[in-house]
Design a protein around this motif. Structure first.
Motif, PDB file in Angstrom:
ATOM      1  N   GLN A   4       0.742  -1.409   0.129  1.00 30.80           N
ATOM      2  CA  GLN A   4       0.078  -0.021   0.172  1.00 30.80           C
ATOM      3  C   GLN A   4       1.020   1.287   0.105  1.00 30.80           C
ATOM      4  O   GLN A   4       0.525   2.729  -0.703  1.00 30.80           O
ATOM      5  CB  GLN A   4      -0.703  -0.076   0.702  1.00 30.80           C
TER       6      GLN A   4
ATOM      7  N   GLY B  75      -9.143   7.965   3.914  1.00 33.36           N
ATOM      8  CA  GLY B  75      -8.331   7.670   2.279  1.00 33.36           C
ATOM      9  C   GLY B  75     -10.302   8.120   1.610  1.00 33.36           C
ATOM     10  O   GLY B  75     -10.462   7.987   1.052  1.00 33.36           O
ATOM     11  N   TRP B  76     -11.508   6.453   2.435  1.00 31.72           N
ATOM     12  CA  TRP B  76     -11.986   6.201   1.583  1.00 31.72           C
ATOM     13  C   TRP B  76     -13.062   7.245   1.648  1.00 31.72           C
ATOM     14  O   TRP B  76     -14.204   7.542   0.923  1.00 31.72           O
ATOM     15  CB  TRP B  76     -12.864   5.167   2.700  1.00 31.72           C
TER      16      TRP B  76
ATOM     17  N   GLY C   5      -6.685  -0.820  -0.141  1.00 28.50           N
ATOM     18  CA  GLY C   5      -6.887   0.041   0.905  1.00 28.50           C
ATOM     19  C   GLY C   5      -7.990  -0.787   1.942  1.00 28.50           C
ATOM     20  O   GLY C   5      -8.701  -1.312   3.358  1.00 28.50           O
TER      21      GLY C   5
ATOM     22  N   HIS D  77      -5.708  11.630   5.977  1.00 25.82           N
ATOM     23  CA  HIS D  77      -5.207  10.686   5.491  1.00 25.82           C
ATOM     24  C   HIS D  77      -3.963  10.599   5.632  1.00 25.82           C
ATOM     25  O   HIS D  77      -3.186   9.503   5.676  1.00 25.82           O
ATOM     26  CB  HIS D  77      -6.325  10.360   4.493  1.00 25.82           C
ATOM     27  N   ARG D  78      -3.428  11.761   4.738  1.00 31.25           N
ATOM     28  CA  ARG D  78      -1.717  11.764   4.809  1.00 31.25           C
ATOM     29  C   ARG D  78      -1.245  11.886   5.884  1.00 31.25           C
ATOM     30  O   ARG D  78      -0.471  10.857   5.663  1.00 31.25           O
ATOM     31  CB  ARG D  78      -1.075  12.309   3.181  1.00 31.25           C
TER      32      ARG D  78
ATOM     33  N   HIS E 110      -4.830   1.267  -5.101  1.00 29.53           N
ATOM     34  CA  HIS E 110      -4.146   1.913  -3.687  1.00 29.53           C
ATOM     35  C   HIS E 110      -5.816   2.325  -3.276  1.00 29.53           C
ATOM     36  O   HIS E 110      -5.547   1.149  -2.495  1.00 29.53           O
ATOM     37  CB  HIS E 110      -3.968   3.713  -4.118  1.00 29.53           C
TER      38      HIS E 110
ATOM     39  N   ARG F 263     -14.637  12.949  -3.687  1.00 29.72           N
ATOM     40  CA  ARG F 263     -14.118  12.533  -4.940  1.00 29.72           C
ATOM     41  C   ARG F 263     -15.661  12.291  -5.640  1.00 29.72           C
ATOM     42  O   ARG F 263     -14.794  12.440  -7.137  1.00 29.72           O
ATOM     43  CB  ARG F 263     -13.040  12.630  -5.525  1.00 29.72           C
TER      44      ARG F 263
ATOM     45  N   ASN G  29     -12.733  10.602   1.573  1.00 30.82           N
ATOM     46  CA  ASN G  29     -11.884  11.068   0.872  1.00 30.82           C
ATOM     47  C   ASN G  29     -12.523  11.056  -0.532  1.00 30.82           C
ATOM     48  O   ASN G  29     -12.751  11.638  -1.299  1.00 30.82           O
ATOM     49  CB  ASN G  29     -10.623  11.518   0.659  1.00 30.82           C
TER      50      ASN G  29
HETATM   51  C1  HEM Z   1      -3.493   1.709   5.800  1.00 31.53           C
HETATM   52  C2  HEM Z   1      -4.144   1.882   4.512  1.00 31.53           C
HETATM   53  C3  HEM Z   1      -3.493   3.346   4.204  1.00 31.53           C
HETATM   54  C4  HEM Z   1      -3.032   3.918   3.319  1.00 31.53           C
HETATM   55  C5  HEM Z   1      -1.628   3.556   4.310  1.00 31.53           C
HETATM   56  C6  HEM Z   1      -2.476   5.200   2.748  1.00 31.53           C
HETATM   57  C7  HEM Z   1      -1.495   5.523   2.858  1.00 31.53           C
HETATM   58  C8  HEM Z   1      -1.788   7.124   0.996  1.00 31.53           C
HETATM   59  C9  HEM Z   1      -0.242   7.673   1.594  1.00 31.53           C
HETATM   60  C10 HEM Z   1       0.924   7.628   1.784  1.00 31.53           C
HETATM   61  C11 HEM Z   1      -1.155   8.492   0.939  1.00 31.53           C
HETATM   62  C12 HEM Z   1      -0.606  10.122   0.314  1.00 31.53           C
HETATM   63  C13 HEM Z   1       0.527   9.377  -1.246  1.00 31.53           C
HETATM   64  C14 HEM Z   1       1.485  11.131  -1.683  1.00 31.53           C
HETATM   65  O1  HEM Z   1       0.344  12.117  -1.649  1.00 31.53           O
HETATM   66  O2  HEM Z   1       2.570  10.407  -2.350  1.00 31.53           O
HETATM   67  C15 HEM Z   1      -2.260   8.308   0.679  1.00 31.53           C
HETATM   68  C16 HEM Z   1      -3.071   8.787  -0.454  1.00 31.53           C
HETATM   69  C17 HEM Z   1      -4.886   9.002  -0.549  1.00 31.53           C
HETATM   70  N1  HEM Z   1      -5.022   8.232  -0.085  1.00 31.53           N
HETATM   71 FE1  HEM Z   1      -4.481   5.612   0.876  1.00 31.53          FE
HETATM   72  N2  HEM Z   1      -4.120   4.329   2.120  1.00 31.53           N
HETATM   73  C18 HEM Z   1      -4.561   4.040   2.801  1.00 31.53           C
HETATM   74  C19 HEM Z   1      -5.409   3.232   2.102  1.00 31.53           C
HETATM   75  C20 HEM Z   1      -6.518   4.376   1.501  1.00 31.53           C
HETATM   76  C21 HEM Z   1      -7.941   3.746   0.694  1.00 31.53           C
HETATM   77  C22 HEM Z   1      -8.696   2.209   1.975  1.00 31.53           C
HETATM   78  C23 HEM Z   1      -7.906   4.249   0.289  1.00 31.53           C
HETATM   79  C24 HEM Z   1      -9.919   5.090  -0.255  1.00 31.53           C
HETATM   80  C25 HEM Z   1     -10.794   4.016  -0.273  1.00 31.53           C
HETATM   81  C26 HEM Z   1      -7.516   5.620   0.032  1.00 31.53           C
HETATM   82  C27 HEM Z   1      -7.437   6.852  -0.416  1.00 31.53           C
HETATM   83  C28 HEM Z   1      -6.740   7.447  -0.591  1.00 31.53           C
HETATM   84  C29 HEM Z   1      -6.666   8.918  -2.111  1.00 31.53           C
HETATM   85  C30 HEM Z   1      -8.315   8.856  -2.102  1.00 31.53           C
HETATM   86  C31 HEM Z   1      -5.838   9.810  -1.075  1.00 31.53           C
HETATM   87  C32 HEM Z   1      -5.105  11.184  -1.831  1.00 31.53           C
HETATM   88  C33 HEM Z   1      -5.475  11.870  -0.711  1.00 31.53           C
HETATM   89  C34 HEM Z   1      -5.114  13.528  -1.378  1.00 31.53           C
HETATM   90  O3  HEM Z   1      -4.473  14.242  -1.454  1.00 31.53           O
HETATM   91  O4  HEM Z   1      -6.848  14.068  -0.960  1.00 31.53           O
HETATM   92  N3  HEM Z   1      -6.498   5.517   0.511  1.00 31.53           N
HETATM   93  N4  HEM Z   1      -2.661   7.567   0.871  1.00 31.53           N
END
Ligand code: HEM
Ligand code: HEM
Length: 188
Positions: free
Chosen positions: A27, A106-107, A54, A143-144, A50, A113, A109
């Protein structure tokens, strides 16, 4: 007679532990290699992966917690000072909390969208916030941030496991590794 051996986590606990760790590794690689998310980004390719991985982590940890609520951890070695014991327990529960909270943010968010979130690119999951929601939008930032907090905590946890293994030498790492119990031979 077999020599008495230290208590270890059972096979189910070990499977949950290493499956979570492997998915989490994938992830973070996905998160850091997927394209930046902007207003008109489409949830395709690595971004879709992702979301899918996730959601899989979220469901896996949910099942793991249900299982864990009826299966206690094996008793810690008596040599472990109470302060370290408490620190380990708090860290583990905080890891569980973040493994639930980070995917939910993250979900939410993704839903704000108006992205469809699916498990394994097949099973549709319900939206967690209305499309265009400002709360869902803000949760993307959190989330980030909390993904970094989770990573720092995992780093601490791994450092602790290595400290137990190479400095304290108290067999803690072995509690989470496959056990090699010799089959008892009827002749002996
Ligand atoms: C433990 C689980 C998860 C981890 C460790 C994780 C980690 C991350 C990280 C590190 C980023 C930033 C990426 C960057 O900017 O370089 C990110 C962005 C994002 N993730 Fe996750 N994520 C996880 C689960 C999820 C899930 C379940 C979803 C949606 C169903 C999700 C949706 C997103 C979205 C939409 C972004 C962009 C957010 C933004 O920039 O506004 N993530 N995630
Ligand atoms: C990468 C993500 C990881 C996560 C999210 C994670 C999470 C956890 C959690 C929540 C527990 C508590 C289990 C319970 O009592 O229910 C635990 C235990 C444990 N983990 Fe991890 N872990 C990770 C990686 C690792 C790695 C890479 C190692 C080894 C280098 C490791 C070694 C251990 C050990 C030895 C225990 C048992 C500790 C004890 O006996 O008190 N973990 N882990």
């Amino acid at each position: 007679m077999q020599p008495a051996r230290a208590p270890v986590y059972d096979a189910t606990a070990r499977l949950f532990h290493w499956a979570t760790a492997a998915l989490l590794l994938i992830q973070y690689v996905l998160a850091w290699t997927m394209p930046d998310v902007h207003r008109d980004t489409k949830p395709i390719g690595l971004i879709a992966w992702h979301l899918g991985v996730g959601v899989a982590i979220f469901l896996l940890v949910l099942v793991r917690l249900l299982w864990r609520s009826v299966h206690a951890a094996p008793p810690e070695p008596a040599s472990l000072p109470p302060a370290l014991r408490a620190l380990a327990r708090y860290t583990h529960w905080l890891l569980y909390l973040l493994l639930i909270a980070v995917p939910l943010m993250g979900w939410a968010n993704a839903s704000s969208r108006d992205w469809a979130v699916t498990l394994f690119a097949a099973i549709p999951m319900p939206p967690l916030s209305p499309a265009g929601s400002s709360v869902g939008h803000a949760l993307g930032d959190w989330h980030r941030v909390f993904a970094w907090v989770l990573l720092a905590l995992v780093g601490m946890h791994v450092a602790a496991a290595l400290f137990h293994q190479f400095v304290l030498r108290d067999g803690t790492l072995g509690r989470m590794l496959p056990t090699h119990r010799k089959a008892a031979s009827p002749e002996q």
